[in-house]
Design a protein around this motif. Structure first.
Motif, PDB file in Angstrom:
ATOM      1  N   MET A   1       0.848  -1.182   0.000  1.00 42.38           N
ATOM      2  CA  MET A   1       0.000   0.000   0.000  1.00 42.38           C
ATOM      3  C   MET A   1       0.886   1.235   0.000  1.00 42.38           C
ATOM      4  SD  MET A   1      -2.994   1.218   2.628  1.00 42.38           S
ATOM      5  CE  MET A   1      -3.760  -0.371   2.499  1.00 42.38           C
ATOM      6  N   PHE A   2       0.445   2.239  -0.715  1.00 45.67           N
ATOM      7  CA  PHE A   2       1.182   3.492  -0.710  1.00 45.67           C
ATOM      8  C   PHE A   2       0.220   4.663  -0.680  1.00 45.67           C
ATOM      9  CE2 PHE A   2       0.271   3.021  -5.130  1.00 45.67           C
ATOM     10  CZ  PHE A   2       0.228   4.291  -5.645  1.00 45.67           C
ATOM     11  N   VAL A   3       0.774   5.837  -0.424  1.00 39.82           N
ATOM     12  CA  VAL A   3      -0.020   7.045  -0.219  1.00 39.82           C
ATOM     13  C   VAL A   3       0.252   8.011  -1.364  1.00 39.82           C
ATOM     14  CG1 VAL A   3      -0.476   8.967   1.353  1.00 39.82           C
ATOM     15  CG2 VAL A   3       0.170   6.720   2.272  1.00 39.82           C
ATOM     16  N   ARG A   4      -0.799   8.613  -1.862  1.00 37.79           N
ATOM     17  CA  ARG A   4      -0.691   9.668  -2.876  1.00 37.79           C
ATOM     18  C   ARG A   4      -1.095  10.969  -2.209  1.00 37.79           C
ATOM     19  NH1 ARG A   4       1.662  10.549  -7.889  1.00 37.79           N
ATOM     20  NH2 ARG A   4       0.345  11.908  -9.137  1.00 37.79           N
ATOM     21  N   ILE A   5      -0.204  11.950  -2.258  1.00 35.05           N
ATOM     22  CA  ILE A   5      -0.445  13.265  -1.677  1.00 35.05           C
ATOM     23  C   ILE A   5      -0.485  14.271  -2.818  1.00 35.05           C
ATOM     24  CG2 ILE A   5       0.419  15.032  -0.096  1.00 35.05           C
ATOM     25  CD1 ILE A   5       2.086  12.711   1.220  1.00 35.05           C
ATOM     26  N   VAL A   6      -1.545  15.053  -2.869  1.00 38.17           N
ATOM     27  CA  VAL A   6      -1.672  16.068  -3.909  1.00 38.17           C
ATOM     28  C   VAL A   6      -1.919  17.415  -3.237  1.00 38.17           C
ATOM     29  CG1 VAL A   6      -2.930  16.830  -5.963  1.00 38.17           C
ATOM     30  CG2 VAL A   6      -2.617  14.373  -5.527  1.00 38.17           C
ATOM     31  N   LYS A   7      -1.086  18.387  -3.593  1.00 40.15           N
ATOM     32  CA  LYS A   7      -1.233  19.756  -3.087  1.00 40.15           C
ATOM     33  C   LYS A   7      -1.870  20.597  -4.183  1.00 40.15           C
ATOM     34  CE  LYS A   7       1.448  23.760  -1.563  1.00 40.15           C
ATOM     35  NZ  LYS A   7       2.815  24.307  -1.430  1.00 40.15           N
ATOM     36  N   MET A   8      -2.954  21.298  -3.807  1.00 43.42           N
ATOM     37  CA  MET A   8      -3.680  22.128  -4.765  1.00 43.42           C
ATOM     38  C   MET A   8      -3.912  23.502  -4.149  1.00 43.42           C
ATOM     39  SD  MET A   8      -6.565  19.276  -5.709  1.00 43.42           S
ATOM     40  CE  MET A   8      -6.815  18.939  -3.984  1.00 43.42           C
ATOM     41  N   TRP A  89       2.846  13.710  -4.910  1.00 48.08           N
ATOM     42  CA  TRP A  89       3.870  12.771  -4.477  1.00 48.08           C
ATOM     43  C   TRP A  89       3.228  11.419  -4.237  1.00 48.08           C
ATOM     44  CZ3 TRP A  89       2.961  17.552  -2.442  1.00 48.08           C
ATOM     45  CH2 TRP A  89       3.964  18.517  -2.593  1.00 48.08           C
ATOM     46  N   SER A  90       3.933  10.372  -4.621  1.00 44.11           N
ATOM     47  CA  SER A  90       3.565   9.010  -4.236  1.00 44.11           C
ATOM     48  C   SER A  90       4.617   8.546  -3.241  1.00 44.11           C
ATOM     49  CB  SER A  90       3.544   8.079  -5.448  1.00 44.11           C
ATOM     50  OG  SER A  90       2.473   8.413  -6.305  1.00 44.11           O
ATOM     51  N   VAL A  91       4.172   8.179  -2.043  1.00 46.99           N
ATOM     52  CA  VAL A  91       5.100   7.822  -0.975  1.00 46.99           C
ATOM     53  C   VAL A  91       4.694   6.496  -0.358  1.00 46.99           C
ATOM     54  CG1 VAL A  91       5.650  10.231  -0.469  1.00 46.99           C
ATOM     55  CG2 VAL A  91       3.823   9.107   0.784  1.00 46.99           C
ATOM     56  N   ASN A  92       5.669   5.785   0.166  1.00 50.43           N
ATOM     57  CA  ASN A  92       5.406   4.566   0.904  1.00 50.43           C
ATOM     58  C   ASN A  92       5.248   4.902   2.380  1.00 50.43           C
ATOM     59  OD1 ASN A  92       5.648   2.708  -1.279  1.00 50.43           O
ATOM     60  ND2 ASN A  92       7.855   3.002  -1.206  1.00 50.43           N
ATOM     61  N   LYS A  93       4.208   4.407   2.990  1.00 55.59           N
ATOM     62  CA  LYS A  93       4.019   4.602   4.422  1.00 55.59           C
ATOM     63  C   LYS A  93       4.956   3.648   5.153  1.00 55.59           C
ATOM     64  CE  LYS A  93      -0.114   4.929   6.490  1.00 55.59           C
ATOM     65  NZ  LYS A  93      -1.345   4.510   7.188  1.00 55.59           N
ATOM     66  N   LEU A  94       5.815   4.198   5.991  1.00 49.92           N
ATOM     67  CA  LEU A  94       6.751   3.371   6.717  1.00 49.92           C
ATOM     68  C   LEU A  94       6.303   3.090   8.145  1.00 49.92           C
ATOM     69  CD1 LEU A  94      10.138   4.916   5.523  1.00 49.92           C
ATOM     70  CD2 LEU A  94       8.883   2.951   4.600  1.00 49.92           C
ATOM     71  N   VAL A  95       5.726   4.067   8.798  1.00 52.82           N
ATOM     72  CA  VAL A  95       5.299   3.917  10.191  1.00 52.82           C
ATOM     73  C   VAL A  95       3.987   4.641  10.392  1.00 52.82           C
ATOM     74  CG1 VAL A  95       5.882   4.419  12.603  1.00 52.82           C
ATOM     75  CG2 VAL A  95       7.695   3.779  11.003  1.00 52.82           C
ATOM     76  N   SER A  96       3.102   4.051  11.155  1.00 52.14           N
ATOM     77  CA  SER A  96       1.856   4.691  11.537  1.00 52.14           C
ATOM     78  C   SER A  96       1.543   4.305  12.970  1.00 52.14           C
ATOM     79  CB  SER A  96       0.727   4.247  10.606  1.00 52.14           C
ATOM     80  OG  SER A  96      -0.486   4.851  10.999  1.00 52.14           O
TER      81      SER A  96
END
Length: 98
Positions: A1-8, A89-96
């Motif tokens: 699973m990965f996270v997509r972050i979009v700044k607008m 950005w597409s980022v991998n979640k490492l810790v939650s």
């Protein structure tokens, strides 16, 4: 699973239109195959800046969404309201920790 972050960033006068459209489309986006979470944030210091965070099972799921008619409709409407180029950005979640 990965996270997509979009700044607008939007023109202030267009924020209500963006929010109305987002609220109309959010369930459809969240129910896209492979989407596991969708969140919208507004910057505390600059209310014209928003971020979406979405969690995807695979990169292919995100690509499938980005090539869908759903995304085309969402993005066609939204991009007309921008006052700056969006960033993503597409980022991998490492810790939650919860």
């Amino acid at each position: 699973m990965f996270v997509r972050i979009v700044k607008m960033s939007f023109h202030e006068k267009d924020i209500p239109a963006f929010l109305d459209h987002f609220h109309t489309m959010k369930t459809h986006i969240r129910n896209a195959p492979g989407n596991r979470l969708l969140e919208l944030y507004q910057d505390k210091n600059n209310p014209c800046v928003f971020f979406t965070y979405s969690y995807w099972e695979t990169e292919q799921d995100l690509e499938n969404y980005r090539n869908s008619t759903l995304f085309e409709g969402v993005w066609t409407f939204t991009k007309k309201l921008f006052n700056a180029k969006p960033e993503a950005w597409s980022v991998n979640k490492l810790v939650s920790l919860e």
